[in-house]
Each structure stands twice: as structure tokens, then as C-alpha cells.
Enzyme design. Structure first.
Site, short mmCIF file in Angstrom:
data_model
loop_
_atom_site.label_atom_id
_atom_site.label_comp_id
_atom_site.label_asym_id
_atom_site.label_seq_id
_atom_site.Cartn_x
_atom_site.Cartn_y
_atom_site.Cartn_z
N ASP A 1 65.75 76.21 93.96
CA ASP A 1 66.76 76.74 94.88
C ASP A 1 66.87 75.75 96.04
OD1 ASP A 1 64.54 77.20 96.48
OD2 ASP A 1 64.91 79.34 96.77
N HIS B 1 41.54 81.09 73.13
CA HIS B 1 42.63 81.22 74.09
C HIS B 1 43.94 81.57 73.39
CE1 HIS B 1 39.87 79.87 77.09
NE2 HIS B 1 39.61 78.78 76.38
N HIS C 1 44.27 77.02 79.05
CA HIS C 1 43.84 78.36 78.63
C HIS C 1 44.98 79.35 78.44
CE1 HIS C 1 39.39 77.87 80.13
NE2 HIS C 1 39.76 76.94 79.26
N CYS D 1 60.70 76.58 94.56
CA CYS D 1 61.40 77.35 95.60
C CYS D 1 60.53 77.26 96.85
CB CYS D 1 61.68 78.78 95.15
SG CYS D 1 60.23 79.83 94.87
N THR E 1 58.17 79.32 98.16
CA THR E 1 56.76 79.65 97.90
C THR E 1 56.32 79.37 96.47
OG1 THR E 1 57.41 81.88 97.26
CG2 THR E 1 56.82 81.55 99.58
C1 RB5 Z 1 64.33 81.16 100.21
O1 RB5 Z 1 64.40 81.30 101.59
C2 RB5 Z 1 63.01 81.67 99.69
O2 RB5 Z 1 62.96 83.05 99.81
C3 RB5 Z 1 62.79 81.24 98.26
O3 RB5 Z 1 62.87 79.86 98.18
C4 RB5 Z 1 61.45 81.58 97.64
O4 RB5 Z 1 60.40 81.23 98.47
C5 RB5 Z 1 61.32 82.93 97.12
O5 RB5 Z 1 60.28 83.29 96.55
#
Ligand code: RB5
Length: 151
Positions: free
Chosen positions: A14, A139, A104, A71, A73
Site C-alpha cells: 500500500d 512439518h 517449518h 504495508c 505494520t
Molecule cells: C496505513 O496507514 C496502515 O494502516 C497500513 O499500511 C497497515 O499498517 C495496516 O495494517
């Protein structure tokens, strides 16, 4: 992995993961790994689930061996990716986990958080993931049990 001559990795992100995706494409291309860029192509706000699907479809359609999703996180991408049948996505921020989720869990998708890991660590995570093979054996039985859960 496949009959392809060169390892092929699909990458998608994203807006938050876009700069990291670009860095990973540069890194993997320098390693002579074929990269399929599934977008997004700017830092303009967009919705990560759509890009999770675009990236994962390359593995599910056997156009790529592995997929990397970025993304903010890595978590949103991994939640979305793991809704797709046949996808085993792991969100990793340490090299040990990136290696052993291949060895695994036979993970086929690596999710990275651009707001969690820097570019240098992300490249090491991608390398550990890509360079590790599934160990099979006991596994495999466990991964097959996961596959049963999809039914
Ligand atoms: C975007 O602001 C953020 O929410 C997205 O990149 C991601 O971290 C969502 O899990």
C-alpha cells in the site's frame, strides 16, 4: 519450487509500504531475482487488502514462487493474505522468524512493516525468507493440517 529458470518474487504494497517495496525490488533485482511489481505505484493513500490480493494471486496462479507484501505494520497485509486459500503469510521483523516460517510453515508470503523495519533489515528478512527451503517431513504433516482447516 517451479520449472521456472529464475526465482520469481511478486511484490505488492500500500502507500505506507511503497518506498520499502521499491527498495526490495532494487535489492532483489540486483540479486538476479525476477520481480513482479503488483503495485501500488505511489505514496497516495490506498487500501492494503486490494494489494494483498494482487500480490498473492501471483503465487496462487503459479506466476511467482513467493510473494512479499509491505504495508505500515505488515499486519494488515498478513491478515488479508491469510484469508486466501493456499496462502500462508507470515509477518516478520526478525531474521530467525523469516527463515523458519519457510523451513517449518512453508510460508509462501512474507509481510513486512515499513514503519517497523528499516530497508537494510527488510532486505535481510527477504533474503532469509527467499534463501530457505521447506524442510518437509513432520512439518509437512502440520502444514497439511493447516490446509484441512481451509475446507
Ligand atoms: C496505513 O496507514 C496502515 O494502516 C497500513 O499500511 C497497515 O499498517 C495496516 O495494517
Amino acid at each position: 519450487m517451479s520449472t521456472r529458470e529464475k526465482l520469481t518474487v511478486a511484490l505488492a504494497s500500500d502507500h505506507a509500504g511503497y518506498p520499502l517495496k521499491e527498495a526490495l525490488i532494487r535489492h532483489l533485482t540486483a540479486r538476479d531475482i525476477d520481480c513482479i511489481d503488483c503495485g501500488t505505484n505511489s505514496t497516495e493513500s490506498c487500501d492494503y487488502p486490494a494489494y494483498a490480493v494482487s500480490g498473492c494471486c501471483k503465487v496462487l496462479d503459479n506466476d511467482a514462487d513467493l510473494t512479499i507484501l509491505c504495508c505500515g505494520t505488515g499486519i494488515g497485509m498478513s491478515i488479508a493474505a491469510n484469508k486466501l486459500k493456499g496462502i500462508r503469510a507470515a509477518c516478520c521483523s526478525d531474521v530467525f522468524s523469516a527463515k523458519y516460517t519457510r523451513a517449518h510453515n512453508n510460508a509462501n508470503v512474507l509481510c513486512l512493516g515499513a514503519r517497523v523495519v528499516g530497508e537494510g533489515l527488510a532486505c535481510e528478512l527477504a533474503d532469509a525468507f527467499i534463501d530457505t527451503d521447506f524442510e518437509g517431513g513432520k512439518h509437512l504433516r502440520r502444514v497439511e493440517m493447516i490446509n484441512e482447516l481451509e475446507k
